[in-house]
Enzyme design. Structure first.
Site, PDB file in Angstrom:
ATOM      1  N   CYS A  95       0.812  -1.236   0.000  1.00 46.32           N
ATOM      2  CA  CYS A  95       0.000   0.000   0.000  1.00 46.32           C
ATOM      3  C   CYS A  95       0.843   1.284   0.000  1.00 46.32           C
ATOM      4  O   CYS A  95       0.470   2.268  -0.649  1.00 46.32           O
ATOM      5  CB  CYS A  95      -0.977  -0.010   1.173  1.00 46.32           C
ATOM      6  SG  CYS A  95      -0.318  -0.712   2.688  1.00 46.32           S
TER       7      CYS A  95
ATOM      8  N   HIS B 176      -2.186   6.649   3.851  1.00 48.33           N
ATOM      9  CA  HIS B 176      -0.740   6.606   4.091  1.00 48.33           C
ATOM     10  C   HIS B 176      -0.090   7.871   3.511  1.00 48.33           C
ATOM     11  O   HIS B 176      -0.316   8.229   2.344  1.00 48.33           O
ATOM     12  CB  HIS B 176      -0.112   5.396   3.396  1.00 48.33           C
ATOM     13  CG  HIS B 176      -0.416   4.076   4.060  1.00 48.33           C
ATOM     14  ND1 HIS B 176      -1.122   3.942   5.232  1.00 48.33           N
ATOM     15  CD2 HIS B 176      -0.049   2.806   3.696  1.00 48.33           C
ATOM     16  CE1 HIS B 176      -1.198   2.655   5.560  1.00 48.33           C
ATOM     17  NE2 HIS B 176      -0.560   1.951   4.643  1.00 48.33           N
TER      18      HIS B 176
HETATM   19  P1  NAP Z   1      -7.274  -8.663   7.821  1.00 44.48           P
HETATM   20  O1  NAP Z   1      -8.199  -7.547   8.123  1.00 44.48           O
HETATM   21  O2  NAP Z   1      -6.518  -9.287   8.947  1.00 44.48           O
HETATM   22  O3  NAP Z   1      -8.101  -9.823   7.049  1.00 44.48           O
HETATM   23  C1  NAP Z   1      -7.533 -11.078   6.787  1.00 44.48           C
HETATM   24  C2  NAP Z   1      -8.536 -11.928   6.010  1.00 44.48           C
HETATM   25  O4  NAP Z   1      -7.923 -13.201   5.737  1.00 44.48           O
HETATM   26  C3  NAP Z   1      -9.818 -12.246   6.783  1.00 44.48           C
HETATM   27  O5  NAP Z   1     -10.875 -12.405   5.875  1.00 44.48           O
HETATM   28  C4  NAP Z   1      -9.511 -13.592   7.420  1.00 44.48           C
HETATM   29  O6  NAP Z   1     -10.660 -14.387   7.652  1.00 44.48           O
HETATM   30  C5  NAP Z   1      -8.690 -14.249   6.329  1.00 44.48           C
HETATM   31  N1  NAP Z   1      -7.790 -15.256   6.895  1.00 44.48           N
HETATM   32  C6  NAP Z   1      -6.935 -15.134   7.940  1.00 44.48           C
HETATM   33  N2  NAP Z   1      -6.320 -16.319   8.191  1.00 44.48           N
HETATM   34  C7  NAP Z   1      -6.821 -17.208   7.295  1.00 44.48           C
HETATM   35  C8  NAP Z   1      -6.626 -18.591   7.054  1.00 44.48           C
HETATM   36  N3  NAP Z   1      -5.777 -19.319   7.815  1.00 44.48           N
HETATM   37  N4  NAP Z   1      -7.299 -19.182   6.051  1.00 44.48           N
HETATM   38  C9  NAP Z   1      -8.179 -18.484   5.297  1.00 44.48           C
HETATM   39  N5  NAP Z   1      -8.430 -17.164   5.468  1.00 44.48           N
HETATM   40  C10 NAP Z   1      -7.752 -16.537   6.465  1.00 44.48           C
HETATM   41  O7  NAP Z   1      -6.148  -8.235   6.762  1.00 44.48           O
HETATM   42  P2  NAP Z   1      -6.237  -7.119   5.572  1.00 44.48           P
HETATM   43  O8  NAP Z   1      -5.766  -5.819   6.064  1.00 44.48           O
HETATM   44  O9  NAP Z   1      -7.552  -7.221   4.918  1.00 44.48           O
HETATM   45  O10 NAP Z   1      -5.086  -7.639   4.606  1.00 44.48           O
HETATM   46  C11 NAP Z   1      -5.265  -8.743   3.743  1.00 44.48           C
HETATM   47  C12 NAP Z   1      -4.075  -8.864   2.802  1.00 44.48           C
HETATM   48  O11 NAP Z   1      -3.985  -7.673   2.029  1.00 44.48           O
HETATM   49  C13 NAP Z   1      -2.739  -9.024   3.513  1.00 44.48           C
HETATM   50  O12 NAP Z   1      -1.896  -9.849   2.734  1.00 44.48           O
HETATM   51  C14 NAP Z   1      -2.203  -7.610   3.549  1.00 44.48           C
HETATM   52  O13 NAP Z   1      -0.810  -7.559   3.637  1.00 44.48           O
HETATM   53  C15 NAP Z   1      -2.699  -7.078   2.207  1.00 44.48           C
HETATM   54  N6  NAP Z   1      -2.856  -5.613   2.143  1.00 44.48           N
HETATM   55  C16 NAP Z   1      -3.529  -4.937   3.105  1.00 44.48           C
HETATM   56  C17 NAP Z   1      -3.653  -3.532   2.988  1.00 44.48           C
HETATM   57  C18 NAP Z   1      -4.376  -2.685   4.000  1.00 44.48           C
HETATM   58  O14 NAP Z   1      -4.315  -1.445   3.873  1.00 44.48           O
HETATM   59  N7  NAP Z   1      -5.069  -3.255   4.989  1.00 44.48           N
HETATM   60  C19 NAP Z   1      -3.100  -2.890   1.888  1.00 44.48           C
HETATM   61  C20 NAP Z   1      -2.426  -3.642   0.916  1.00 44.48           C
HETATM   62  C21 NAP Z   1      -2.311  -5.002   1.058  1.00 44.48           C
HETATM   63  P3  NAP Z   1     -11.385 -14.494   9.101  1.00 44.48           P
HETATM   64  O15 NAP Z   1     -12.179 -13.235   9.296  1.00 44.48           O
HETATM   65  O16 NAP Z   1     -12.231 -15.706   8.941  1.00 44.48           O
HETATM   66  O17 NAP Z   1     -10.299 -14.658  10.125  1.00 44.48           O
END
Ligand code: NAP
Length: 367
Positions: A152, A245
């Site tokens: 990001c 950011h």
């Molecule tokens: P998050 O809020 O922690 O969400 C994680 C998601 O993955 C939830 O739907 C969770 O499901 C699922 N998950 C976790 N463990 C799992 C498992 N063992 N098997 C299957 N599903 C699983 O994270 P996020 O911020 O959305 O980020 C997601 C990805 O995008 C990451 O790789 C992160 O680095 C990337 N990213 C995030 C941002 C940002 O600004 N947030 C920006 C760019 C990239 P449950 O609800 O069922 O636990």
């Protein structure tokens, strides 16, 4: 061009921070319709309404409330995968979908630095989609492939660097980030850690920015991407801001430039998504703010429906040549919106669906 039908999409990590933005941004999308959701075993078998603690203003869209959540493994009832899984889970899951023949458009870092995987910002390096030919030619390919969007902070930084790289060349970049809490997902950083505080460490973030920037700005050579030969140094901080950011940037240019030329390069920057009129493309990828106290997260993160990066504080620098501050919405331009724009570009350039060409379609259309 294949843009006249709706593609069925599955969202992996649908209950998370990025997943919720996918669901909101895809609600009335003209080219994508959400037909499958997947998340962890904590959520599997439940309806989305039961499993998801919705955190975005405006409430959970009704279309998704009764959809049942599946494991993140093929098969899923969809044609395309948008993934927002944690990187360690994505490694296995995204590879399995690509091997099973699904185009996978990923937010996670798992495959970003793989040589045959495009690390795509549609305004910056659309020609890198030519790398998909390598994936599609692999023995046993079922027509599936992986496309990733950058970290990001990298997206915000690299969108701002792109016009400078094109017009003047860049020899060195020093970037200091001030990153929002939502970048850590949900529940993310503990409130006792971030309240009244700045955290000067975000695991792997500095390395990601340093590596990814050089790949994105690198030269597509037909069978590989040659990293841009610039030095990139990043220092990353988590700050007490909900979304948006901020990146304070200093650059050393390859050729001398006047301040007005720099400002003009930012302001006139445009790309393939704008010329193709892609649905999620902002009319201006970069918005120059001349006020001395802009950009600011609260005031500027929603510019261009969250898809524009705002640039301000452009000035000469006593150490490198110039400095400026860039700001973008980390979960829209930095994640879900970025992946959706990647999907729109894949449709417009013939890489998705039956219309997919096996050779060079994007390289021909965008260079
Ligand atoms: P998050 O809020 O922690 O969400 C994680 C998601 O993955 C939830 O739907 C969770 O499901 C699922 N998950 C976790 N463990 C799992 C498992 N063992 N098997 C299957 N599903 C699983 O994270 P996020 O911020 O959305 O980020 C997601 C990805 O995008 C990451 O790789 C992160 O680095 C990337 N990213 C995030 C941002 C940002 O600004 N947030 C920006 C760019 C990239 P449950 O609800 O069922 O636990």
């Amino acid at each position: 061009m294949g843009a006249d039908r709706k593609y069925q999409v599955g969202i992996l990590g649908a209950t998370g921070m990025v997943g919720q933005w996918f669901i909101r941004l895809l609600e009335n999308h003209p080219q994508f319709t959400v037909t499958a959701l997947a998340a962890s075993d904590r959520s599997q078998g439940k309806t989305y309404g039961q499993a998801c603690a919705w955190r975005l203003p405006g409430g959970m869209p009704s279309y998704v409330r009764s959809m049942v959540i599946h494991p993140p493994h093929p098969p899923l009832d969809c044609e395309i995968i948008f993934s927002s899984l944690p990187a360690d889970i994505a490694k296995k899951s995204e590879a399995a979908f690509a091997e099973a023949g699904y185009p996978v458009i990923s937010n996670s870092s798992a495959f970003r630095m793989e040589p045959a995987v495009p690390l795509l910002i549609p305004e910056v390096n659309p020609d890198h989609l030519g790398l998909l030919d390598i994936q599609l030619r692999e023995p046993g390919s079922n027509g599936g492939f992986l496309v990733t969007n950058p970290n990001c902070s990298t997206i915000v930084l690299t969108l701002a660097l792109a016009p400078l790289q094109v017009k003047f060349g860049i020899e060195a970049v020093a970037a200091t980030t001030l990153q929002a809490i939502s970048g850590a997902g949900y529940p993310g950083v503990a409130s006792l850690d971030i309240t009244d505080n700045v955290l000067p460490f975000i695991e792997h973030e500095e390395e990601k920015i340093q590596q990814e920037t050089r790949k994105i700005l690198g030269l597509y050579r037909g069978d590989r991407v040659e990293d841009a030969p610039m030095l990139v140094s990043a220092q990353c901080h988590r700050v007490n801001v909900s979304d948006g950011h901020t990146v304070a940037v200093r650059v050393k240019l390859a050729r001398p430039a006047e301040l007005g030329e720099l400002r003009n390069a930012f302001e006139t920057f445009t790309g393939v998504p704008q010329s193709l009129g892609l649905f999620s493309a902002p009319s201006r990828p970069l918005i120059v703010r001349d006020e001395p106290d802009r950009p600011q997260p609260r005031l500027d993160r929603d510019a261009g429906r969250g898809m524009s990066v705002s640039v301000g504080r452009i000035a000469r620098d006593a150490v490198l040549d110039y400095r400026f501050v860039a700001l973008g919405h980390n979960v829209v331009r930095g994640a879900a919106g970025a992946a959706i724009l990647n999907g729109e570009l894949l449709i417009a350039t013939g890489w998705l669906g039956k219309e997919r060409k096996m050779k060079g379609s994007l390289a021909d259309s965008s260079r």
